[in-house]
Write a protein that holds these residues in place. Structure first.
Motif, short mmCIF file in Angstrom:
data_model
loop_
_atom_site.label_atom_id
_atom_site.label_comp_id
_atom_site.label_asym_id
_atom_site.label_seq_id
_atom_site.Cartn_x
_atom_site.Cartn_y
_atom_site.Cartn_z
N TRP A 1 -4.39 29.64 -134.33
CA TRP A 1 -3.46 29.75 -133.50
C TRP A 1 -3.79 31.10 -133.33
CZ3 TRP A 1 0.22 34.05 -135.41
CH2 TRP A 1 1.31 35.15 -134.55
N SER A 2 -3.80 30.84 -131.66
CA SER A 2 -4.60 31.97 -130.46
C SER A 2 -3.33 33.32 -130.78
CB SER A 2 -4.48 31.64 -129.49
OG SER A 2 -6.24 30.34 -129.73
N SER A 3 -3.32 34.49 -131.70
CA SER A 3 -2.56 35.17 -131.90
C SER A 3 -3.04 35.96 -132.51
CB SER A 3 -1.40 35.31 -131.84
OG SER A 3 -0.28 36.21 -131.80
N THR A 4 -2.56 37.85 -132.02
CA THR A 4 -3.82 39.00 -132.50
C THR A 4 -2.34 40.01 -133.43
OG1 THR A 4 -3.32 39.97 -131.04
CG2 THR A 4 -5.20 38.79 -131.33
N SER A 5 -0.75 39.06 -133.38
CA SER A 5 0.01 38.84 -134.26
C SER A 5 -0.19 38.85 -135.57
CB SER A 5 1.04 38.12 -133.81
OG SER A 5 1.60 39.23 -132.63
N ASP B 1 6.45 31.22 -133.03
CA ASP B 1 5.91 30.94 -131.90
C ASP B 1 5.48 29.28 -131.26
OD1 ASP B 1 4.00 30.93 -129.56
OD2 ASP B 1 2.06 31.17 -130.56
N ASN C 1 -0.03 28.29 -128.30
CA ASN C 1 -1.29 28.72 -129.23
C ASN C 1 -2.08 28.07 -130.68
OD1 ASN C 1 -1.10 30.85 -127.21
ND2 ASN C 1 0.31 31.44 -128.99
N TYR D 1 -8.05 35.92 -134.35
CA TYR D 1 -7.40 34.35 -134.16
C TYR D 1 -7.09 34.56 -135.39
CZ TYR D 1 -7.00 34.37 -128.98
OH TYR D 1 -6.78 34.64 -127.60
N SER E 1 4.72 28.69 -128.20
CA SER E 1 3.70 28.78 -126.75
C SER E 1 3.20 27.68 -127.08
CB SER E 1 3.35 29.98 -126.31
OG SER E 1 3.10 29.97 -127.10
#
Length: 161
Positions: free
Chosen positions: A130-134, A54, A58, A110, A56
Motif C-alpha cells: 500500500w503506497s501510503s505513509t499514513s 483509500d 495505491n 509504505y 486511489s
C-alpha cells in the motif's frame, strides 16, 4: 510469558454481506494479522482489502498460485484495492482460510502485506504494497459477491514483532 498476539476484534456474520470493516484501530502494536475464514456466495468471488477507505491507485500485488497440477504467478499494479485471491477460481461455499499480515502498520513508510490463502486444494501467496505513509486505522475486507452467513474475521495486534 506475555502473549504476542492480542485479539482486537472479531466479526462473525449472521447474514450475508459484501464488506467487513474494522474501525478505530489503535496504533499501539508493531504489526497486525487479519485472519478471515470466508464462506463465499459464488464460485468466482474475489476478496480484497482497502486501508483507511483509500480507493486511489495505491495498491500493488505479486502473487504465486499452485493447486498440485499447475502453478502461476502474476502482478497487479496501481489498483484501487488489494486483491487477496486474484487467479483463484473456486471458493464455492466451502470455507477457506486467509491470513493477512500487515507490517509496521502505524509507521510512516509504505505498508507491506503478506497474504496466504488455502482453499479447495490450492494455495496462494501474495506480497502486497500500500503506497501510503499514513498509519492504518481502518481495514475494509470486501467480496466481489457476498460473504455468506458464518464468515468469520478476526483482527489481531502483534506486540514487539
Amino acid at each position: 510469558m506475555a502473549s504476542t498476539y492480542e485479539p482486537i476484534a472479531t466479526t462473525t456474520l449472521g447474514s450475508s454481506a459484501s464488506n467487513i470493516t474494522f474501525n478505530s484501530i489503535s496504533g499501539s502494536y508493531t504489526d497486525l494479522r487479519l485472519v478471515v475464514v470466508p464462506v463465499s456466495g459464488g464460485p468466482t468471488d474475489e476478496m480484497s482489502i482497502k486501508f483507511n477507505n483509500d480507493t486511489s491507485g495505491n495498491y500493488s500485488i505479486t502473487r504465486l498460485y499452485g493447486d498440485g497440477t499447475s502453478a502461476s504467478s502474476g502482478r497487479n499494479l496501481n489498483q484501487t484495492s488489494m486483491i487477496l485471491d486474484a487467479g483463484a477460481t473456486n471458493i464455492s461455499t466451502t470455507p477457506s482460510l486467509r491470513t493477512i499480515d500487515i507490517f509496521s502498520y502505524a509507521g510512516s513508510t509504505y505498508k507491506s502485506v503478506l497474504t496466504t490463502t488455502s482453499h479447495t486444494g490450492a494455495v496462494m501467496c501474495i506480497g502486497g504494497l500500500w503506497s501510503s505513509t499514513s498509519a492504518i486505522t481502518r481495514i475494509d475486507v470486501s467480496s466481489s459477491g457476498n460473504f455468506a452467513s458464518g464468515t468469520i474475521a478476526t483482527l489481531y495486534g502483534i506486540l514487539k514483532a
